[in-house]
Design a protein around this motif. Structure first.
Motif, PDB file in Angstrom:
ATOM      1  N   LYS A   1       0.564  -1.483   0.001  1.00  0.00           N
ATOM      2  CA  LYS A   1       0.142  -0.311  -0.224  1.00  0.00           C
ATOM      3  C   LYS A   1       1.116   1.708  -0.225  1.00  0.00           C
ATOM      4  CE  LYS A   1      -4.049  -1.686   2.101  1.00  0.00           C
ATOM      5  NZ  LYS A   1      -5.586  -1.106   1.641  1.00  0.00           N
ATOM      6  N   GLY A   2       1.891   1.512   1.063  1.00  0.00           N
ATOM      7  CA  GLY A   2       2.933   2.659   0.771  1.00  0.00           C
ATOM      8  C   GLY A   2       3.539   3.052  -0.578  1.00  0.00           C
ATOM      9  N   THR A   3       4.233   1.487  -0.898  1.00  0.00           N
ATOM     10  CA  THR A   3       4.800   1.930  -2.475  1.00  0.00           C
ATOM     11  C   THR A   3       3.823   1.768  -3.358  1.00  0.00           C
ATOM     12  OG1 THR A   3       7.083  -0.066  -1.316  1.00  0.00           O
ATOM     13  CG2 THR A   3       5.922   0.850  -4.590  1.00  0.00           C
ATOM     14  N   LEU A   4       2.296   1.646  -3.627  1.00  0.00           N
ATOM     15  CA  LEU A   4       1.738   2.146  -4.075  1.00  0.00           C
ATOM     16  C   LEU A   4       1.065   3.260  -4.361  1.00  0.00           C
ATOM     17  CD1 LEU A   4      -0.979  -0.836  -4.127  1.00  0.00           C
ATOM     18  CD2 LEU A   4       0.128  -0.378  -6.398  1.00  0.00           C
ATOM     19  N   LYS A   5       1.014   3.884  -3.097  1.00  0.00           N
ATOM     20  CA  LYS A   5       0.385   5.919  -2.236  1.00  0.00           C
ATOM     21  C   LYS A   5       1.181   6.491  -2.797  1.00  0.00           C
ATOM     22  CE  LYS A   5      -1.476   8.462   0.900  1.00  0.00           C
ATOM     23  NZ  LYS A   5      -2.967   8.107   0.846  1.00  0.00           N
TER      24      LYS A   5
ATOM     25  N   ILE B   1       0.431 -13.854  -2.752  1.00  0.00           N
ATOM     26  CA  ILE B   1      -0.616 -14.685  -3.298  1.00  0.00           C
ATOM     27  C   ILE B   1       0.067 -16.006  -2.284  1.00  0.00           C
ATOM     28  CG2 ILE B   1      -0.746 -16.141  -5.009  1.00  0.00           C
ATOM     29  CD1 ILE B   1      -0.870 -13.788  -7.025  1.00  0.00           C
ATOM     30  N   LEU B   2       1.455 -15.871  -2.300  1.00  0.00           N
ATOM     31  CA  LEU B   2       1.430 -16.933  -1.525  1.00  0.00           C
ATOM     32  C   LEU B   2       0.992 -17.434   0.320  1.00  0.00           C
ATOM     33  CD1 LEU B   2       3.133 -20.028  -1.497  1.00  0.00           C
ATOM     34  CD2 LEU B   2       5.115 -18.906  -0.415  1.00  0.00           C
ATOM     35  N   GLY B   3       1.226 -16.083   0.785  1.00  0.00           N
ATOM     36  CA  GLY B   3       0.718 -16.228   2.040  1.00  0.00           C
ATOM     37  C   GLY B   3      -0.570 -16.355   1.959  1.00  0.00           C
ATOM     38  N   ILE B   4      -1.588 -15.630   1.262  1.00  0.00           N
ATOM     39  CA  ILE B   4      -2.860 -16.346   1.559  1.00  0.00           C
ATOM     40  C   ILE B   4      -3.029 -16.995   0.793  1.00  0.00           C
ATOM     41  CG2 ILE B   4      -5.304 -15.549  -0.141  1.00  0.00           C
ATOM     42  CD1 ILE B   4      -3.654 -12.107  -0.565  1.00  0.00           C
TER      43      ILE B   4
ATOM     44  N   ILE C   1      -4.060  -4.943  -5.278  1.00  0.00           N
ATOM     45  CA  ILE C   1      -3.501  -6.470  -5.720  1.00  0.00           C
ATOM     46  C   ILE C   1      -3.510  -5.978  -7.480  1.00  0.00           C
ATOM     47  CG2 ILE C   1      -3.542  -8.782  -7.058  1.00  0.00           C
ATOM     48  CD1 ILE C   1      -5.281  -9.584  -3.713  1.00  0.00           C
ATOM     49  N   VAL C   2      -4.580  -5.129  -8.093  1.00  0.00           N
ATOM     50  CA  VAL C   2      -4.928  -5.187  -9.559  1.00  0.00           C
ATOM     51  C   VAL C   2      -4.267  -4.143  -9.706  1.00  0.00           C
ATOM     52  CG1 VAL C   2      -6.646  -3.483 -10.544  1.00  0.00           C
ATOM     53  CG2 VAL C   2      -7.325  -5.793  -9.779  1.00  0.00           C
TER      54      VAL C   2
END
Length: 93
Positions: free
Chosen positions: A25-29, A72-75, A45-46
């Motif tokens: 989220k921080g990277t996207l922001k 994805i692996l963690g989920i 994710i998108v």
């Protein structure tokens, strides 16, 4: 699997996934994407996939790809642990 080990793995996984997700989220922001810290996690994710596709720097792209794959692996692991807990609940009660 003993309940203590299961609990420890679940706690570690949940903390790790939260740290990873809020790092994403921080990277996207930082890159100008709209981010909500309390809902719309699917949009992150998108947006991460969009960021991967539009990033020209191969090192950064690789870093973003690793974030996505570990998320994805963690989920998948979390869902697997939840199913394991549901299947074995009678053994732990």
């Amino acid at each position: 699997m003993k309940i203590e080990l299961f609990f420890i793995l679940t706690v570690i996984l949940v903390i790790g996934l939260n740290l990873l997700w809020y790092n994403i989220k921080g990277t996207l922001k930082e890159k100008g994407y709209e981010v909500s810290y309390f809902w719309r996690h699917g949009a992150d994710i998108v947006n991460l996939v969009k960021l991967i596709k539009c990033t020209e720097d191969s090192d950064k792209r690789r870093s973003y790809q690793l974030m996505l794959w570990f998320l994805i692996l963690g989920i998948v692991l979390f869902v697997g642990l939840a199913l394991l807990a549901f299947i074995n609940k009678s053994k732990w009660i």
